[in-house]
Design a protein around this motif. Structure first.
Motif, PDB file in Angstrom:
ATOM      1  N   ASP A 181       0.838  -1.206   0.000  1.00  0.00           N
ATOM      2  CA  ASP A 181       0.000   0.000   0.000  1.00  0.00           C
ATOM      3  C   ASP A 181       0.873   1.257   0.000  1.00  0.00           C
ATOM      4  N   ILE A 182       1.918   1.243   0.816  1.00  0.00           N
ATOM      5  CA  ILE A 182       2.810   2.406   0.927  1.00  0.00           C
ATOM      6  C   ILE A 182       3.555   2.626  -0.390  1.00  0.00           C
ATOM      7  N   GLN A 183       4.067   1.535  -0.993  1.00  0.00           N
ATOM      8  CA  GLN A 183       4.776   1.660  -2.270  1.00  0.00           C
ATOM      9  C   GLN A 183       3.857   2.191  -3.363  1.00  0.00           C
ATOM     10  N   ALA A 184       2.598   1.757  -3.379  1.00  0.00           N
ATOM     11  CA  ALA A 184       1.638   2.240  -4.374  1.00  0.00           C
ATOM     12  C   ALA A 184       1.358   3.722  -4.172  1.00  0.00           C
ATOM     13  N   ALA A 185       1.258   4.157  -2.914  1.00  0.00           N
ATOM     14  CA  ALA A 185       1.012   5.568  -2.626  1.00  0.00           C
ATOM     15  C   ALA A 185       2.196   6.429  -3.061  1.00  0.00           C
ATOM     16  N   ALA A 222       6.976  12.750  -5.047  1.00  0.00           N
ATOM     17  CA  ALA A 222       7.870  11.835  -4.321  1.00  0.00           C
ATOM     18  C   ALA A 222       9.244  11.836  -4.979  1.00  0.00           C
ATOM     19  N   ALA A 223      10.277  11.969  -4.155  1.00  0.00           N
ATOM     20  CA  ALA A 223      11.649  11.954  -4.665  1.00  0.00           C
ATOM     21  C   ALA A 223      12.029  10.528  -5.030  1.00  0.00           C
ATOM     22  N   PRO A 224      12.776  10.352  -6.121  1.00  0.00           N
ATOM     23  CA  PRO A 224      13.191   8.990  -6.470  1.00  0.00           C
ATOM     24  C   PRO A 224      14.168   8.437  -5.432  1.00  0.00           C
ATOM     25  N   ILE A 225      14.071   7.161  -5.190  1.00  0.00           N
ATOM     26  CA  ILE A 225      14.953   6.507  -4.230  1.00  0.00           C
ATOM     27  C   ILE A 225      16.218   6.094  -4.981  1.00  0.00           C
ATOM     28  N   ALA A 226      17.350   6.249  -4.343  1.00  0.00           N
ATOM     29  CA  ALA A 226      18.623   5.902  -4.976  1.00  0.00           C
ATOM     30  C   ALA A 226      18.623   4.428  -5.361  1.00  0.00           C
ATOM     31  N   ASP A 227      19.137   4.149  -6.550  1.00  0.00           N
ATOM     32  CA  ASP A 227      19.187   2.764  -7.006  1.00  0.00           C
ATOM     33  C   ASP A 227      20.455   2.074  -6.506  1.00  0.00           C
ATOM     34  N   GLU A 228      20.543   0.778  -6.752  1.00  0.00           N
ATOM     35  CA  GLU A 228      21.674  -0.002  -6.241  1.00  0.00           C
ATOM     36  C   GLU A 228      22.994   0.445  -6.843  1.00  0.00           C
ATOM     37  N   GLU A 229      22.980   0.901  -8.109  1.00  0.00           N
ATOM     38  CA  GLU A 229      24.210   1.360  -8.747  1.00  0.00           C
ATOM     39  C   GLU A 229      24.799   2.533  -7.971  1.00  0.00           C
ATOM     40  N   TRP A 230      23.932   3.413  -7.478  1.00  0.00           N
ATOM     41  CA  TRP A 230      24.408   4.555  -6.705  1.00  0.00           C
ATOM     42  C   TRP A 230      25.100   4.068  -5.434  1.00  0.00           C
ATOM     43  N   PHE A 231      24.502   3.089  -4.775  1.00  0.00           N
ATOM     44  CA  PHE A 231      25.078   2.576  -3.534  1.00  0.00           C
ATOM     45  C   PHE A 231      26.435   1.927  -3.784  1.00  0.00           C
ATOM     46  N   GLU A 232      26.620   1.301  -4.954  1.00  0.00           N
ATOM     47  CA  GLU A 232      27.906   0.681  -5.274  1.00  0.00           C
ATOM     48  C   GLU A 232      28.988   1.733  -5.492  1.00  0.00           C
ATOM     49  N   LYS A 233      28.608   2.873  -6.075  1.00  0.00           N
ATOM     50  CA  LYS A 233      29.586   3.919  -6.378  1.00  0.00           C
ATOM     51  C   LYS A 233      29.790   4.908  -5.234  1.00  0.00           C
TER      52      LYS A 233
END
Length: 103
Positions: free
Chosen positions: A31-35, A42-53
């Motif tokens: 429900d929260i993800q759909a909202a 809503a600001a985009p959440i950092a993707d995994e590639e960002w976390f790797e770099k």
């Protein structure tokens, strides 16, 4: 004077709220993800590639010094920023990096 009523409360008095927390507690992750997905702000959440770099960068240490600055220069920085010392440091850093680039 506004029409708002001022209410005094002590730390011991219970706080009242109009929020229906049982409704919030009943929401699932789906429900929260759909909202969030349907919210255009809503600001985009950092993707995994960002976390790797991503890397931790330690700010350079600062030294406490005494420096003489013309009063009008100091007044200018104080009037234009609550963090005037940080601003002065940034200006000096920009000058230093500019001069180093000439070499």
């Amino acid at each position: 004077m506004s029409g708002h009523r001022i209410v005094k409360r002590s730390l011991g008095s219970p706080r009242t709220t109009r929020t229906d927390w049982s409704k919030a507690d009943a929401q699932t992750d789906k429900d929260i993800q759909a909202a969030v997905a349907s919210d255009p702000d809503a600001a985009p959440i950092a993707d995994e590639e960002w976390f790797e770099k991503a890397r931790v960068v330690e700010p350079p240490s600062k030294a406490a010094i005494s420096i003489r600055i013309d009063q009008d220069v100091l007044d200018y920085f104080k009037a234009n920023s609550a963090r005037y010392q940080t601003k002065i440091n940034a200006v000096l850093r920009a000058y230093m990096e500019h001069e180093q680039g000439k070499r």
